[in-house]
Design an enzyme around this catalytic site. Sequence first.
Site, PDB file in Angstrom:
ATOM      1  CG  ASP A   1     -13.532 -19.060 -16.392  1.00 34.43           C
ATOM      2  OD1 ASP A   1     -13.614 -17.869 -16.718  1.00 34.43           O
ATOM      3  OD2 ASP A   1     -13.140 -19.947 -17.166  1.00 34.43           O
ATOM      4  CG  ASP A   2     -17.126 -16.922 -18.135  1.00 38.11           C
ATOM      5  OD1 ASP A   2     -16.246 -16.044 -18.055  1.00 38.11           O
ATOM      6  OD2 ASP A   2     -17.377 -17.544 -19.177  1.00 38.11           O
TER       7      ASP A   2
ATOM      8  CB  CYS B   1     -10.576 -15.465 -18.803  1.00 38.32           C
ATOM      9  SG  CYS B   1     -12.228 -16.038 -19.234  1.00 38.32           S
TER      10      CYS B   1
ATOM     11  CE  LYS C   1      -9.952 -19.755 -18.355  1.00 39.92           C
ATOM     12  NZ  LYS C   1     -11.269 -19.226 -18.702  1.00 39.92           N
TER      13      LYS C   1
ATOM     14  CG  HIS D   1      -6.850 -18.081 -20.007  1.00 40.43           C
ATOM     15  ND1 HIS D   1      -8.112 -17.520 -19.983  1.00 40.43           N
ATOM     16  CD2 HIS D   1      -6.440 -18.018 -21.292  1.00 40.43           C
ATOM     17  CE1 HIS D   1      -8.454 -17.143 -21.205  1.00 40.43           C
ATOM     18  NE2 HIS D   1      -7.438 -17.434 -22.025  1.00 40.43           N
TER      19      HIS D   1
ATOM     20  CG  HIS E   1     -15.683 -20.475 -19.551  1.00 41.40           C
ATOM     21  ND1 HIS E   1     -15.954 -21.148 -20.722  1.00 41.40           N
ATOM     22  CD2 HIS E   1     -15.010 -19.364 -19.904  1.00 41.40           C
ATOM     23  CE1 HIS E   1     -15.452 -20.466 -21.737  1.00 41.40           C
ATOM     24  NE2 HIS E   1     -14.873 -19.371 -21.275  1.00 41.40           N
TER      25      HIS E   1
ATOM     26  CG  ASP F   1     -12.824 -15.018 -14.823  1.00 45.78           C
ATOM     27  OD1 ASP F   1     -14.064 -14.897 -14.718  1.00 45.78           O
ATOM     28  OD2 ASP F   1     -12.290 -15.760 -15.668  1.00 45.78           O
ATOM     29  CG  ASN F   2     -15.132 -12.683 -16.926  1.00 48.06           C
ATOM     30  OD1 ASN F   2     -14.127 -13.253 -17.378  1.00 48.06           O
ATOM     31  ND2 ASN F   2     -16.302 -13.288 -16.858  1.00 48.06           N
TER      32      ASN F   2
ATOM     33  CE  LYS G   1     -16.038 -14.355 -20.931  1.00 49.26           C
ATOM     34  NZ  LYS G   1     -15.922 -15.818 -21.149  1.00 49.26           N
TER      35      LYS G   1
END
Length: 603
Positions: free
Chosen positions: A53-54, A92, A143, A145, A221, A290-291, A306
């Site tokens: 994540d991130d 995300c 996560k 989401h 993140h 994810d990004n 991001k």
Amino acid sequence: MMADGFGFNSIGHFFLKAVFLFLAIAQSRPSFSQQMSSSDKGGKPNIILILTDDQGWGDLSISGNSALSTPNLDLLARSGVSFERFYVSPVCSPTRAELLTGRYHFRSGVYSTSQGGERIDLDEVLLAEVFSQEGYRTAGYGKWHSGSQFPYHPNGRGFGDFFGFCSGHWGNYFDPMLEHNGEIVKGKGFIIDDLTDKAIEFVAANRENPFFLYLPYNSPHSPMQVPASYWEKFKDRELLSHRYAEQEDFGHSRAALAMVENIDWNVGRLLESVRNQGLLENTIILFLCDNGPNGYRWNGDMKGRKGSVDEGGVRSPLFIQWKGKIEAGITVHKVASAIDLFPTLLSLAGINYVSKKPLDGMDLSPLFLKERVDWPDRYVFSYWDKKSSLRNEAFLLDEKDQLFDLRSDPGQYRVVSDQFPEIHTQMREVKQTRIEELAAELPTVDSRSFPLGHPDFKYNQLPARDAFAHGNIRRSSRHPNSSYFTNWTSTNDSLTWEVEVLADGEFEVEIYYTCEQDALGSTLRLHMGENSLEGKVLDSVSPQMIGSEEDRVPRQESYEQNWGKMKLGKIKVTKGSGKLTLKAIDVPNGKVMDFRLLTLTRI
């Protein structure tokens, strides 16, 4: 080895007889696809899908970042196939929707990252559902989401076991409040270590069964929390210079890289467990992000971060290892996307799935399993927050409809629209078509209520994130996902949720809250239609912000509190849609509580 048409050395005439004998033997054996679809355990490969994540493309030592060391992820890349031009969404939840459905996120109702806009429509078929139907044991740890309330909950989307949290970001990474299959539990230690422990246990428990393990880590993140041993290594670390160096928050970058090294250590632990269970040759392992990175830091000189639809916002690593099936050291340069993982994984597993809805993704396996393949020049579309871009094998059309030649200019420095007018016109037309599709498939108003009381699921959570506040009540942060409500001071104040009760039922109601001793005594009423419940706030739970001692840099999100749990009582609700309201009908001491979560457990 290049996978875009790699060949083999010719064999001399002295070996022709041996070759003919080999071919005769090979013809008597089942084909690769037949092996994958056979019913024995060896014909059903396990799948482990790791998502961070991130984390940016540049947050790996194999990408050229000498400021950190990621030996386990680097080895994963070298042990199988690495995709050089793999793209995800700028943020995300859209990426999660695309990899789980094989379709662009706007087709599945995902338009936001919070307050219901992250939910994947219930008429979409998710990857775990297909694997579950094919006899796989399925688990998701981390996560989610993609929707909190059942059947949006992971247990309603094909995952037999879930441990983690369903909102977007989380406010505390050490001994946090989490959930296990809908029930609130307390995590143990640092969250990434804890999630990996659960993954290792799942692998060991299912060594005799085919399994699909989805491991969506929630770091790096923010909040930027990481165990002290990692931070000590990085707090004074020299970082690489880059195009955005003047905008870089160096403390944030160092914390992010420390978190990535923790991820790398945990991935190594998981891979070692797979090896120790004797499953390495029957397990497909994937890794992606994810990004783009959640800050301006070194990212291979790419433009954007991001949230951006430029290269730096959407380019991700993709590594796929399958020992003995995918040759080590392959690099694929063809453009690919998160939408491709759904058909690719089903193909590798030998599952002949026919989607009722058209897939946007393509099966990537021919690019690394076959000697030669004719591959179309395709387009990959990126969209977020009214910004969009389009890519093909050579060019990028950015959000301003400027054309860039990524073959010679991967950093997007030189606009070449005038040099390639036909390509520029064609890509503008394709992008406009995608935007029109998006507008047609995403409604301007989200009419989906939050489901409540599904007969097949015991637990129901209605967090502060999903509520509307009225009166004096205010949210603890502009970032809603892990927020709470405070300043609840009046009988004119209330919290409401737009819900759809899916079946009649009676529920035990609990509230997660804090309230000082001198503010006790408020009377609460929970009601929907003619059904209501009342109870008093009698036990004090002192507000205590947690997490600041673990933050490596100041955070933007609100801190968590050590939430107490109050039993409000039992309420009967009737099937139908409406507004669920929580309000105080008596506030004798000037404050009601700080509110985090309402749970309704079916009796």
